[in-house]
Write a protein that holds these residues in place. Sequence first.
Motif, short mmCIF file in Angstrom:
data_model
loop_
_atom_site.label_atom_id
_atom_site.label_comp_id
_atom_site.label_asym_id
_atom_site.label_seq_id
_atom_site.Cartn_x
_atom_site.Cartn_y
_atom_site.Cartn_z
N ALA A 209 99.42 22.71 97.54
CA ALA A 209 98.48 24.41 97.97
C ALA A 209 97.20 22.76 98.42
CB ALA A 209 98.79 24.48 96.43
N VAL B 182 107.05 19.91 89.25
CA VAL B 182 106.44 20.93 89.68
C VAL B 182 105.39 21.40 90.30
CG1 VAL B 182 107.74 23.08 90.57
CG2 VAL B 182 109.14 21.27 89.78
N MET C 68 110.57 28.86 91.19
CA MET C 68 110.38 28.77 92.22
C MET C 68 110.26 30.43 93.46
SD MET C 68 110.39 25.19 94.37
CE MET C 68 113.13 25.18 93.42
N ILE D 34 95.99 28.42 92.78
CA ILE D 34 96.98 27.35 91.80
C ILE D 34 96.56 27.56 90.24
CG2 ILE D 34 96.17 24.84 91.09
CD1 ILE D 34 95.53 24.48 93.72
N ALA E 147 99.53 30.45 89.61
CA ALA E 147 100.50 29.61 90.09
C ALA E 147 100.87 28.57 88.39
CB ALA E 147 101.13 28.83 91.06
N PHE F 84 103.10 21.57 93.61
CA PHE F 84 102.57 22.73 93.94
C PHE F 84 101.07 22.81 94.37
CE2 PHE F 84 101.23 26.60 93.37
CZ PHE F 84 101.74 27.77 94.56
N ASN F 85 100.92 21.43 92.82
CA ASN F 85 99.11 22.12 93.13
C ASN F 85 98.41 20.54 94.51
OD1 ASN F 85 99.07 22.92 91.06
ND2 ASN F 85 98.30 21.97 89.95
#
Length: 295
Positions: A280, A272, A66, A195, A198, A276-277
């Motif tokens: 975001a 994770v 991260m 995204i 990432a 995160f998606n």
Amino acid sequence: MNSKTSNNIATGVIYFLVACVLAILVFLLGYILITGIPHVSWHFLTSAAQSFAAGGGIRDQLFNSMYLLVLTLIISFPIALGSGIYLSEYAPDNWVTGVIRTAVEVLSSLPSVVVGLFGFLLFVVNFHMGFSILAGAIALTFFNLPLLTRSIEESLQDVSELQREAGLSLGLSRWKTITGIVLPAALPGILTGIILSAGRVFGEAAALIYTAGQSAPTVNYGDWNPMDSASFLNFMRPAETLAVHIWKVNTEGVTPDAASISSGASAVLIVVILLFNLLARMLGRWLYKRMTATK
């Protein structure tokens, strides 16, 4: 064969292909989560990895992943944003611009091992950075720039020209029109690019082996001074990420529970990325509504 029958056949083929893609995706995610989630526990998430003994966790590797993502985005996003704005709004339609776009596309096709070796020779050896988070973040910037630049450029180009003309007709400068009207309208597409990049950062291993290293030294999570070598925020320390840890456990691991660690770490990595998606996109929708006054 009449047109109605042809249309039905074509529609059926499209639905079948979509179903195949969904089935493959569900199978992969389901297999990783079903085999990995039983090995995930609070102890697994909050304990340090073990080289030889069983019962190790992924605390440091998870944080390193991260931290590396945040640092990579801090470096790559401003460069990609400026490049995308230039290519979309200011660059003339000539061969020089075509060469720039071709160079960006060529950069996106470079193998990760090549980028890793380049980062090792340039940043680790010549710039004397050593195996560090910063060297890994700069190397991953080479992956992020093409994807982010193209996503931002295309998102800006998708904004209607009428919105630009409306801003200019109100007396706004060209830069104010871009930052106040065009960029907010292009935010969903820009967020999609972030995204996607990432996800690549989270899953990258080959380039980080040569730049960020394969070791995770003990750090002090109570030390907030990034200049301290023992601080968890120190970006000049080696940092084994979660993807590198999974590769290392499967290839070089000698711990008795290597298979369990690999399965659990893979499941955590998938979760994770999904979280995160989701976060975001939620943040992107909130920002889009705030910046465009959309209900």
